[in-house]
Design an enzyme around this catalytic site. Structure first.
Site, PDB file in Angstrom:
ATOM      1  N   LYS A 163     -26.151  25.424  -8.788  1.00 21.09           N
ATOM      2  CA  LYS A 163     -26.769  26.173  -7.693  1.00 21.09           C
ATOM      3  C   LYS A 163     -25.960  27.434  -7.447  1.00 21.09           C
ATOM      4  O   LYS A 163     -24.902  27.655  -8.022  1.00 21.09           O
ATOM      5  CB  LYS A 163     -26.818  25.337  -6.411  1.00 21.09           C
ATOM      6  CG  LYS A 163     -27.471  23.970  -6.533  1.00 21.09           C
ATOM      7  CD  LYS A 163     -28.963  24.035  -6.775  1.00 21.09           C
ATOM      8  CE  LYS A 163     -29.571  22.633  -6.902  1.00 21.09           C
ATOM      9  NZ  LYS A 163     -30.999  22.679  -7.275  1.00 21.09           N
ATOM     10  N   SER A 182     -33.721  21.723 -15.147  1.00 25.15           N
ATOM     11  CA  SER A 182     -34.818  21.870 -14.184  1.00 25.15           C
ATOM     12  C   SER A 182     -35.016  23.336 -13.826  1.00 25.15           C
ATOM     13  O   SER A 182     -34.231  24.202 -14.211  1.00 25.15           O
ATOM     14  CB  SER A 182     -34.513  21.066 -12.909  1.00 25.15           C
ATOM     15  OG  SER A 182     -33.503  21.715 -12.154  1.00 25.15           O
ATOM     16  N   SER A 203     -36.231  23.564  -5.125  1.00 19.92           N
ATOM     17  CA  SER A 203     -34.816  23.281  -5.347  1.00 19.92           C
ATOM     18  C   SER A 203     -34.316  22.241  -4.354  1.00 19.92           C
ATOM     19  O   SER A 203     -34.392  22.438  -3.134  1.00 19.92           O
ATOM     20  CB  SER A 203     -33.995  24.574  -5.201  1.00 19.92           C
ATOM     21  OG  SER A 203     -32.606  24.299  -5.269  1.00 19.92           O
ATOM     22  N   SER A 242     -34.854  24.757 -10.836  1.00 26.06           N
ATOM     23  CA  SER A 242     -34.361  25.097  -9.497  1.00 26.06           C
ATOM     24  C   SER A 242     -33.672  26.455  -9.430  1.00 26.06           C
ATOM     25  O   SER A 242     -33.528  27.024  -8.358  1.00 26.06           O
ATOM     26  CB  SER A 242     -33.403  24.018  -8.994  1.00 26.06           C
ATOM     27  OG  SER A 242     -32.180  24.041  -9.710  1.00 26.06           O
TER      28      SER A 242
END
Length: 297
Positions: free
Chosen positions: A159, A102, A262, A104
């Protein structure tokens, strides 16, 4: 089904076959080969020199090879054990590959990036259970980390560590503050987001001297919509400006670099230490752009 568990089962099954082959089946095949060669030699002695096989040496070699050859089920089990074992050890304790699914972490990591994750930096963990067996170094603000998503531990998330245990993290009006100190930002040229087909505001963020790029869209409101219930939710206060959280012991506050695109700790809470997989550190392939290969901040 967990890939680590599948790999572990394969190691056990092929390992049993490999040991059985070494201790049982290879000696059996050697005895069978010796018996076949001995029987051939007896037959040659009986027929005499006149009718003896002119290619006796080749025939002996062929008989020996036929008897020593692994059966198909051992060839597809025991023979693969060393390779599977090496893959299991490297993937479990050294580095593990992941693919970014993705946007994010844009602009740091793009969809389609294949990355490597260091599995020993934060302490070696047992595969499957993720139990830590060595201490390693603590996570630091700014580290890009892969971890098991707390809401579904079969899913891996990636992250950036924003808050460590004891930190007070505030994300108010699109500005990040840690322990009362604003995190410095420097404006960069606008970033063209290919996924959304448009330009986004780009900034360089300075987390404890470690700089990385982030995206921020001023048109998106600062308040958090859709925050879930999660452990230690009482540690967080949501308001019209955003969220303020105190990071509990044994947990981390994670955010994506693409701040308005995100799903991170602002929405689902803190990442427990027991869920940490490792530190992402290298892009080893992106089939859309080979220039992506290399380390990142």
């Amino acid at each position: 089904m967990n890939f680590a568990l599948i790999l572990f089962v394969l190691v056990i099954v092929t390992g049993i076959a490999w040991v059985a082959d070494k201790l049982v089946f290879i000696p059996q095949r050697r005895r069978a080969a010796e018996a076949a060669v001995a029987e051939f030699d007896r037959q040659q002695a009986r027929v005499g020199e006149r009718f003896a096989d002119e290619n006796a040496a080749q025939t002996r070699a062929r008989l020996r090879d036929e008897k020593l050859r692994q059966p198909w089920w051992l060839e597809y089990s025991a023979s693969f054990f060393p390779v599977i074992l090496v893959v299991f050890v490297v993937r479990s304790f050294v580095v593990e590959p992941f693919k970014i699914p993705s946007g994010s972490m844009v602009p740091t990591l793009l969809v389609g990036d294949f990355i490597l994750v260091n599995k020993y930096d934060y302490g070696i963990r047992l595969p499957i259970t993720n139990t830590k067996i060595t201490q390693g170094r603590p996570l630091e603000r700014g580290d890009v980390v892969v971890f098991r998503y707390p809401k579904d531990e079969s899913v891996d998330y990636i992250k950036r560590v924003i808050g460590v245990p004891g930190d007070i993290v505030a994300y108010q009006d699109k500005k990040l503050t840690i322990n009362g100190k604003p995190v410095p930002e420097t404006a960069l040229p606008d970033y063209f987001d290919e996924e959304r087909i448009g330009y986004a505001k780009q900034f360089e963020e300075d987390l404890d001297g470690r700089k990385n790029a982030i995206l921020n869209n001023p048109a998106v409101p600062p308040f958090i919509i859709g925050a879930e219930d999660y452990p230690y939710r009482d540690n967080c206060t949501y308001n019209a400006q955003g969220v303020v959280c105190k990071v509990p012991a044994g947990n981390y506050f994670m955010m994506g670099d693409n701040r308005d695109n995100s799903a991170d700790s602002r929405y689902w809470g803190f990442a427990p230490d027991k869920n940490i997989v490792g530190r992402a550190f290298f892009i080893w392939m992106n089939f859309s752009s080979l220039k992506r290969i290399g380390s990142f901040n």
